[in-house]
Design an enzyme around this catalytic site. Structure first.
Site, mmCIF file in Angstrom:
data_model
loop_
_atom_site.group_PDB
_atom_site.id
_atom_site.type_symbol
_atom_site.label_atom_id
_atom_site.label_comp_id
_atom_site.label_asym_id
_atom_site.label_seq_id
_atom_site.Cartn_x
_atom_site.Cartn_y
_atom_site.Cartn_z
ATOM 1 N N GLN A 87 -9.445 16.830 -6.007
ATOM 2 C CA GLN A 87 -10.117 15.796 -5.753
ATOM 3 C C GLN A 87 -11.572 15.403 -5.917
ATOM 4 O OE1 GLN A 87 -8.686 12.428 -5.476
ATOM 5 N NE2 GLN A 87 -7.109 13.994 -4.878
ATOM 6 N N GLU A 116 -5.476 8.350 0.867
ATOM 7 C CA GLU A 116 -4.698 7.998 -0.340
ATOM 8 C C GLU A 116 -3.823 9.223 -0.594
ATOM 9 O OE1 GLU A 116 -7.103 8.455 -3.810
ATOM 10 O OE2 GLU A 116 -5.813 7.435 -5.121
ATOM 11 N N HIS A 117 -4.114 10.397 -0.648
ATOM 12 C CA HIS A 117 -3.462 11.596 -0.665
ATOM 13 C C HIS A 117 -3.335 12.473 0.594
ATOM 14 C CE1 HIS A 117 -4.996 10.798 -4.779
ATOM 15 N NE2 HIS A 117 -3.775 11.209 -5.048
ATOM 16 N N HIS A 151 12.150 -35.207 5.275
ATOM 17 C CA HIS A 151 13.115 -33.782 5.415
ATOM 18 C C HIS A 151 14.077 -34.085 6.546
ATOM 19 C CE1 HIS A 151 9.201 -32.162 4.030
ATOM 20 N NE2 HIS A 151 9.814 -30.953 3.773
ATOM 21 N N HIS A 192 -13.153 14.690 -9.623
ATOM 22 C CA HIS A 192 -13.031 13.158 -10.013
ATOM 23 C C HIS A 192 -14.217 12.618 -10.188
ATOM 24 C CE1 HIS A 192 -8.930 12.576 -10.967
ATOM 25 N NE2 HIS A 192 -8.257 12.704 -9.930
ATOM 26 N N ASP A 209 0.262 14.128 -9.317
ATOM 27 C CA ASP A 209 -0.663 13.238 -10.253
ATOM 28 C C ASP A 209 -0.079 13.022 -11.575
ATOM 29 O OD1 ASP A 209 -2.586 13.075 -8.154
ATOM 30 O OD2 ASP A 209 -3.833 14.713 -8.719
#
Lengths: 463, 463
Positions: free
Chosen positions: A284, A352-353, A445, A287, A386
């Site tokens: 991670q 996220e993960h 209506h 990145h 991934d």
């Protein structure tokens, strides 16, 4: 040059834990008024001048001059040539990944992406018709974040949904060109394209592609130009200009979530080899310096072991500099009282993960409420997810897993309610609807419902 | 005062049809820079000062002074009192509507809102876990657009999804107060609340409610204050300030679509009583002068009949002035060559509400690709769907049905991917993932996969 990575060590037993934890987690997207302003201008200009504006911005920001937008279009044969030129192992990997991703998303479609209906006791039909979007745009960044796997993860679910036209935009800026306001990438040379991305476009089945980027590409897709077709939705990651442009065209077209830095949270009970966990934290961190890797573990000795594995493995990594900065600035090794407490903290982060690095992952999974993707057991490294396990790698970041979901087939479908009221149904429903409509002061209506009654009552409060 | 309503008459046979059609359809949301600016300031201020800022804006914009935000909180007993005070018929209608809406959304949840998983041939588990959001906020406008039915349509799907806390905000501005920048409603008097909305809150099961509105209410829900809890998603309609605020907090929280003016499109083959169709057109037009009512029909004589029904019925309508303005400015009666052509034109419009007013509606339904809700057959007036048929009445407007869906249970759920790779699976997936990761220059990703291989290969291109 050698680097050291020492993620901050926290403990839930520490009386200051809450404030230290909050400080480490904090991340906020810059809202840069200057960027917002410039993007608004670019969007308005592309909406007004179409191709001419796209050409002007592409030359200005990417240093890429062309007489017509059609010169910036890639062809199916460009894709095929790129794919054919790959080494056999890379071809096989791309195809295997696309195949697995497709198969998972087909299961996803079957699990909730099909039309349904039923009839109630009055014979009234109720349901939803699920249909694909007609045309979508996929933004693929140029430069360091140009990932063929991303293209597969965006295009394949669209395909599975049944989208007929997938339009890719990918900037190919000239090396050293002025990148501010452009696609944010300055490492490509003129004419040099990311061949893996083109090969992935072949495997993923992209319909058309243009070498444009930045806010101007988002505008071209959202509004359409003489050459670039208007799409119904734009997905895919991009820099601050792209994110701002997507947010601004939301409503004219659909968009996916705006992504923040990537994150991993590992819940470890100490049963996984420490080197595996260390490498997962690295994967991670490599990145981006803003990426966040966190370990939660009730076993202090194991945390030490992971730190030693970090020390041992870091010097072997080509991206050691980025990994070290990410772990030092944003990483954390957190000692918890128990796995239960670790799960509770994970729910507050909504990562996220989320790896459950345990020999009994199904014991902990039910305790986990918020996460983009949950990886169960020691063998499930995030990197398998991934690339090729099948589920999508486009996941909600920055705690947005509290309210949003992985990219999926559902993002490329939309629903239409189906209602067919029988004559019998119109009698009972008409009375209810009329009562509520009169209550809201909406007499037409009420009257539309009452006209369908077998015995039409007089109108209440008529003019 | 008497009104006439003569929607423009178009024909697809007319050589100028395309340009006339485009002109009539055109509607664009104002993007008012002054509103955007003011909203940005309000959001920042509420984020910084919390309750104090909410109190200040509520006094300034709604003329409602309070010493503490807790004084602006409504209680469950306020809801119950409002419900108990209603006439029996209104109580019964509210309850019946809520029951039907609940039952439809339960079917919707079953059709696609449940967790799923499977194991592949390697024993690898893949799936998605579907879970409710923890806490959502529902914006309910004050003044003329305060509809109890809207509250039911927002709150019930949240309930069915399993959301534990539903926080309502509803402004109660003081009559004659300065509305600019506020909730946009100036018709309520101090302390006067819309009792039907409170009764609906009782029926729909709202957890907490505050009498605040405008951008300040959106900010309070998005960021949380000392008193107002931070939510995960905000849904519900509002004026330009509310829409701008929702767009701006998107990402911090989830939001639903920003709604434009309401629309109905009626596809008629001439088999429905003309008065029914005329009243259905009215029922959209009475919402708002910007609302759009369109009839598409291949039978010219029937179009005349509908116009005569309009002439006959309009004088009976209490909201004749709004209906007339809407139909004159934005309505259209379009003569088409055939029902097939009418369906094709409907797909270009992607209407919010689409009535197939035909004695053979299932013949045409398959031709219709884009619509928020499809009402089949003469008995299915839109108003039955608006209140009580069961499907949601919060629908995509302004052509956004091309890419978005009715509000539903899925809007109050999110998904987490589930991946559990077996040891066998890690062998085949590891090779693919490593190949792709090396291709993308992400060696830690590659290495995390390779460490799980039974025979760990040497690292490629290590430092």
């Amino acid at each position: 040059m050698s680097f050291t990575a020492v993620p901050v060590r926290l403990s839930t037993l520490d009386p200051n834990f809450e404030s230290q934890f909050a400080a480490r987690l904090h991340w906020a997207a810059d809202t840069d008024a200057a960027i917002e302003h410039r993007v608004a201008d670019i969007l308005a200009d592309v909406q007004k001048r179409g191709d001419a504006a796209v050409l002007a911005y592409t030359e200005r920001f990417d240093g890429l001059a062309a007489g017509q937008v059609s010169e910036l279009e890639l062809t199916q044969s460009d894709f095929k040539t790129a794919f054919d030129a790959l080494p056999v192992a890379q071809k096989a990997a791309l195809e295997a990944a696309a195949r697995r991703v497709r198969s998972y998303h087909e299961a996803q479609k079957k699990a909730g992406g099909e039309s349904w209906s039923y009839r109630d006791e009055d014979g009234t039909l109720l349901g939803q018709k699920v249909t694909p979007l007609d045309r979508v745009g996929i933004y693929v960044p140029g430069g360091k974040a140009a990932y063929p796997s991303s293209l597969i993860m965006n295009a394949v679910p669209a395909h599975v949904a049944g989208v007929q036209e997938i339009i890719m935009v990918v900037p190919t800026p000239v090396r050293g060109s002025v990148a501010t306001g452009g696609s944010g990438a300055t490492t490509a040379t003129r004419g040099e394209r990311n061949e893996l991305v083109l090969a992935a476009a072949y495997v993923a089945g992209v319909t058309r592609a243009f070498t444009i980027g930045g806010a101007q590409a988002v505008a071209a897709l959202a509004y359409g130009t003489e050459t670039v077709p208007k799409v119904d939705k734009i997905t895919g990651p991009g820099n601050a200009y792209v994110a701002s442009a997507k947010k601004r065209v939301f409503g004219t077209v659909g968009i996916d979530m705006i992504a923040g830095p990537s994150e991993i949270l590992v819940l470890a009970d100490g049963s996984t080899p420490a080197e595996w966990v260390a490498m997962d934290l690295f994967s991670q961190a490599e990145h981006d310096e803003l990426a966040q890797s966190i370990l939660l573990c009730p076993d202090a000795a194991y945390i030490e072991e992971v730190q030693r594995a970090i020390d041992r493995l870091l010097p072997t990594m080509p991206r050691a500099a980025i990994i070290a900065k990410s772990l030092n600035d944003r990483g954390a090794l957190i000692h918890t009282r128990s796995m239960e407490e670790a799960c509770a903290i994970s729910n507050r982060i909504a990562p996220e993960h989320l790896e459950i690095s345990s020999d009994d992952p199904h014991r902990w999974e039910p305790l986990l409420k918020h996460a983009g993707a949950i990886f169960l057991g020691a063998y499930t490294s995030e990197s398998l997810g991934d690339y090729c396990a099948g589920p999508n790698h486009v996941l909600p970041t920055s705690g947005t897993a509290r309210f949003s979901s992985p990219l999926g087939v559902y993002d490329f479908q939309k629903r239409s309610s189906l209602i067919e009221v029988s004559q019998a149904g119109a009698q009972s429903l008409g009375v209810i609807a009329a009562e509520m409509a009169y209550g809201e002061g909406l007499q037409a209506h009420a009257r539309a419902a009452e006209l369908r009654l077998d015995t039409v009552p007089p109108m209440r409060g008529g003019a």
